[in-house]
Design a protein around this motif. Sequence first.
Motif, PDB file in Angstrom:
ATOM      1  N   LYS A   1       0.823  -1.282   0.064  1.00 27.12           N
ATOM      2  CA  LYS A   1       0.054   0.092  -0.202  1.00 27.12           C
ATOM      3  C   LYS A   1       1.042   1.117  -0.157  1.00 27.12           C
ATOM      4  O   LYS A   1       0.325   2.381  -0.176  1.00 27.12           O
ATOM      5  CB  LYS A   1      -1.102   0.050   1.199  1.00 27.12           C
ATOM      6  CG  LYS A   1      -2.041  -1.099   1.286  1.00 27.12           C
ATOM      7  CD  LYS A   1      -3.006  -0.929   2.381  1.00 27.12           C
ATOM      8  CE  LYS A   1      -2.524  -0.967   3.515  1.00 27.12           C
ATOM      9  NZ  LYS A   1      -2.294  -2.388   3.959  1.00 27.12           N
ATOM     10  N   PHE A   2       2.012   1.286   0.411  1.00 28.80           N
ATOM     11  CA  PHE A   2       2.974   2.406   0.352  1.00 28.80           C
ATOM     12  C   PHE A   2       3.340   3.007  -0.786  1.00 28.80           C
ATOM     13  O   PHE A   2       3.611   2.132  -1.952  1.00 28.80           O
ATOM     14  CB  PHE A   2       4.335   1.882   1.177  1.00 28.80           C
ATOM     15  CG  PHE A   2       5.259   3.206   1.166  1.00 28.80           C
ATOM     16  CD1 PHE A   2       5.037   3.987   2.346  1.00 28.80           C
ATOM     17  CD2 PHE A   2       6.289   3.480   0.352  1.00 28.80           C
ATOM     18  CE1 PHE A   2       5.950   5.260   2.338  1.00 28.80           C
ATOM     19  CE2 PHE A   2       7.169   4.409   0.469  1.00 28.80           C
ATOM     20  CZ  PHE A   2       6.865   5.255   1.273  1.00 28.80           C
ATOM     21  N   ASP A   3       2.763   4.194  -1.222  1.00 25.85           N
ATOM     22  CA  ASP A   3       3.060   5.029  -2.357  1.00 25.85           C
ATOM     23  C   ASP A   3       4.236   5.895  -2.198  1.00 25.85           C
ATOM     24  O   ASP A   3       3.940   6.914  -1.540  1.00 25.85           O
ATOM     25  CB  ASP A   3       1.836   5.478  -2.883  1.00 25.85           C
ATOM     26  CG  ASP A   3       2.065   6.207  -4.167  1.00 25.85           C
ATOM     27  OD1 ASP A   3       3.023   6.201  -4.957  1.00 25.85           O
ATOM     28  OD2 ASP A   3       0.861   6.778  -4.819  1.00 25.85           O
ATOM     29  N   LEU A   4       5.378   5.953  -3.034  1.00 25.31           N
ATOM     30  CA  LEU A   4       6.325   6.847  -2.718  1.00 25.31           C
ATOM     31  C   LEU A   4       5.981   8.238  -3.398  1.00 25.31           C
ATOM     32  O   LEU A   4       6.526   9.118  -3.257  1.00 25.31           O
ATOM     33  CB  LEU A   4       7.564   6.357  -3.689  1.00 25.31           C
ATOM     34  CG  LEU A   4       8.983   6.969  -3.382  1.00 25.31           C
ATOM     35  CD1 LEU A   4       9.300   6.531  -1.824  1.00 25.31           C
ATOM     36  CD2 LEU A   4      10.248   6.163  -4.144  1.00 25.31           C
ATOM     37  N   GLY A   5       4.991   7.965  -4.211  1.00 22.16           N
ATOM     38  CA  GLY A   5       4.399   9.446  -5.045  1.00 22.16           C
ATOM     39  C   GLY A   5       3.556  10.520  -4.272  1.00 22.16           C
ATOM     40  O   GLY A   5       3.581  11.675  -4.637  1.00 22.16           O
ATOM     41  N   VAL A   6       3.050   9.887  -3.040  1.00 25.36           N
ATOM     42  CA  VAL A   6       2.442  10.899  -2.174  1.00 25.36           C
ATOM     43  C   VAL A   6       3.169  11.332  -1.041  1.00 25.36           C
ATOM     44  O   VAL A   6       4.163  10.600  -0.356  1.00 25.36           O
ATOM     45  CB  VAL A   6       1.033  10.317  -1.736  1.00 25.36           C
ATOM     46  CG1 VAL A   6       0.322   9.803  -3.029  1.00 25.36           C
ATOM     47  CG2 VAL A   6       1.203   9.115  -0.973  1.00 25.36           C
TER      48      VAL A   6
ATOM     49  N   ALA B   1      10.731  -4.575  -5.511  1.00 25.69           N
ATOM     50  CA  ALA B   1      10.117  -3.522  -4.823  1.00 25.69           C
ATOM     51  C   ALA B   1      10.468  -1.923  -5.144  1.00 25.69           C
ATOM     52  O   ALA B   1       9.749  -1.166  -5.704  1.00 25.69           O
ATOM     53  CB  ALA B   1      10.141  -3.394  -3.416  1.00 25.69           C
ATOM     54  N   VAL B   2      11.850  -1.791  -5.318  1.00 27.33           N
ATOM     55  CA  VAL B   2      12.354  -0.477  -5.745  1.00 27.33           C
ATOM     56  C   VAL B   2      11.890  -0.180  -7.029  1.00 27.33           C
ATOM     57  O   VAL B   2      11.563   0.778  -7.462  1.00 27.33           O
ATOM     58  CB  VAL B   2      13.879  -0.382  -5.317  1.00 27.33           C
ATOM     59  CG1 VAL B   2      14.252   0.913  -6.037  1.00 27.33           C
ATOM     60  CG2 VAL B   2      14.433  -0.444  -4.022  1.00 27.33           C
ATOM     61  N   ARG B   3      12.213  -1.612  -7.944  1.00 27.24           N
ATOM     62  CA  ARG B   3      12.116  -1.192  -9.304  1.00 27.24           C
ATOM     63  C   ARG B   3      10.610  -1.063  -9.695  1.00 27.24           C
ATOM     64  O   ARG B   3      10.312  -0.182 -10.623  1.00 27.24           O
ATOM     65  CB  ARG B   3      12.435  -2.401 -10.177  1.00 27.24           C
ATOM     66  CG  ARG B   3      14.143  -2.824 -10.144  1.00 27.24           C
ATOM     67  CD  ARG B   3      14.692  -3.969 -10.729  1.00 27.24           C
ATOM     68  NE  ARG B   3      14.348  -3.761 -12.195  1.00 27.24           N
ATOM     69  CZ  ARG B   3      15.466  -3.609 -13.090  1.00 27.24           C
ATOM     70  NH1 ARG B   3      16.704  -3.596 -12.565  1.00 27.24           N
ATOM     71  NH2 ARG B   3      15.197  -3.353 -14.316  1.00 27.24           N
TER      72      ARG B   3
ATOM     73  N   ASP C   1       6.216   2.770 -11.437  1.00 29.21           N
ATOM     74  CA  ASP C   1       4.995   3.378 -11.159  1.00 29.21           C
ATOM     75  C   ASP C   1       4.879   5.037 -11.264  1.00 29.21           C
ATOM     76  O   ASP C   1       4.085   5.528 -11.163  1.00 29.21           O
ATOM     77  CB  ASP C   1       4.536   3.051  -9.659  1.00 29.21           C
ATOM     78  CG  ASP C   1       3.970   1.380  -9.640  1.00 29.21           C
ATOM     79  OD1 ASP C   1       3.734   0.867 -10.716  1.00 29.21           O
ATOM     80  OD2 ASP C   1       3.825   0.914  -8.542  1.00 29.21           O
ATOM     81  N   HIS C   2       6.073   5.355 -11.220  1.00 27.96           N
ATOM     82  CA  HIS C   2       6.446   6.905 -11.401  1.00 27.96           C
ATOM     83  C   HIS C   2       7.341   7.312 -12.310  1.00 27.96           C
ATOM     84  O   HIS C   2       8.422   8.175 -12.059  1.00 27.96           O
ATOM     85  CB  HIS C   2       7.048   7.373  -9.883  1.00 27.96           C
ATOM     86  CG  HIS C   2       5.851   7.002  -8.744  1.00 27.96           C
ATOM     87  ND1 HIS C   2       4.720   7.487  -8.416  1.00 27.96           N
ATOM     88  CD2 HIS C   2       6.081   5.812  -7.796  1.00 27.96           C
ATOM     89  CE1 HIS C   2       4.209   7.054  -7.602  1.00 27.96           C
ATOM     90  NE2 HIS C   2       4.969   6.078  -6.951  1.00 27.96           N
TER      91      HIS C   2
ATOM     92  N   VAL D   1      13.705   7.612 -12.407  1.00 30.18           N
ATOM     93  CA  VAL D   1      14.317   6.795 -13.493  1.00 30.18           C
ATOM     94  C   VAL D   1      15.331   5.995 -12.684  1.00 30.18           C
ATOM     95  O   VAL D   1      16.057   6.363 -12.004  1.00 30.18           O
ATOM     96  CB  VAL D   1      14.762   7.544 -14.733  1.00 30.18           C
ATOM     97  CG1 VAL D   1      15.902   8.688 -13.970  1.00 30.18           C
ATOM     98  CG2 VAL D   1      15.266   6.863 -15.827  1.00 30.18           C
ATOM     99  N   LEU D   2      15.344   4.654 -12.985  1.00 31.53           N
ATOM    100  CA  LEU D   2      16.483   3.951 -12.793  1.00 31.53           C
ATOM    101  C   LEU D   2      17.808   4.129 -13.462  1.00 31.53           C
ATOM    102  O   LEU D   2      17.841   4.582 -14.641  1.00 31.53           O
ATOM    103  CB  LEU D   2      16.347   2.424 -13.073  1.00 31.53           C
ATOM    104  CG  LEU D   2      17.083   1.372 -12.395  1.00 31.53           C
ATOM    105  CD1 LEU D   2      16.746   1.305 -10.638  1.00 31.53           C
ATOM    106  CD2 LEU D   2      16.967  -0.031 -12.870  1.00 31.53           C
TER     107      LEU D   2
END
Length: 389
Positions: free
Chosen positions: A38-43, A88-90, A95-96, A101-102
Amino acid sequence: MLAVKTSDGISPKARALHFRSIVVDTHDDTTQRMLDPKFDLGVRHADGNVDIPRMREGGLGAIFFSIWIPGTITGPAAVQKALEQISAVRRQVADHPRDLVLATTAADVRSAFVAHKIAVLMGVEGGHMMNGDLEALRNFAALGVRYMTLTHMLNVPWADASTDTPAHNGLTDFGRQVIREMNRLGMIVDISHVADKTFYDVLATSEAPVIASHSSCRALCNAPRNMTDQMIRDLAAKGGVIQINYHIGFLSQEFRDAEKANPQLEKDIDVEMKKRCGEVEACQLLEKERLIRELVRQGKLPRVNWTRIIDHIDHAVKIAGADHVGLGSDFDGANMPYGMDDASHVPQITNALLEKGYSESDIQKILGGNTLRVMEQVEAAAKRLGGHP
Ligand SMILES: [Zn+2]
């Protein structure tokens, strides 16, 4: 330019310098939070230290997300869990795509900056995750991992850690093989966490400069995880960089002494943390921060101000020069000092260094230029050794 909302007190000159610099943070544990689907790095989150909005506000150009499991998990399970975290990182990057960018090379980091994206990199924190298997190490490299911290808190079968009883007198022969393979693969060798003897064995073995991705200065805070002045000089002589860690227990001798003077406090924190979180690492870190801040409010532990970070940067620069110091926050994996509550506060560092009289070019090196230089040197060594970054 992106909207900037940092804390007060940053001069326009510092702000401009900060946001035209490539700021690289070499150690960040937000990966533990990413394990929650459920964790979203985008918010923007009310807790923790890092998400995309706060990285933007803090002007972070590149971040190394740490792949980490406790040293007590070993064998094939350790490799498996590392692979899950890499995924999980990738996934967050996928998702963003507008923000992340990797990146696997210094050139990738520079082009991400030009494209106004944050470069995401990965470091494996602890040699136990390769389970004594060079093939697993090669697999990590192929998936984009660009550094490996040789140990975490515990020894691994081929290297001694700074916080365990010495068992190998530094690096074993296999440990030296690991270093050589990392050189060939273009993976930076990270000596944070390792025993002093391991550090010197690494310096004698590595064909490329090495980093201390998240360590501070032992002269200012006598923690075994920090580096002595001589180690900082020797690291620099090989072209390496010490990336200063913001953890209060590594910044402040006063804090360390207070903890030592009252061991019951730490035990109580541990018990309460486990009661609230079980074994969920991300939860433990957030709760520990809350519990420590509560004890500071009660006057039971000293309050550590963020300017201690500047003291450590300045000390390392005095010892080794501005070409050998960088930033390795340990965000989302440690206890942050007051005023460096999250990634949005990083421009304060630029402001403070300018106020101290540092030149703009030295500040840019500390913010990220030095780390990029080491990446380039590691990439060049890999080419020379017939591997590929
Ligand atoms: Zn660490």
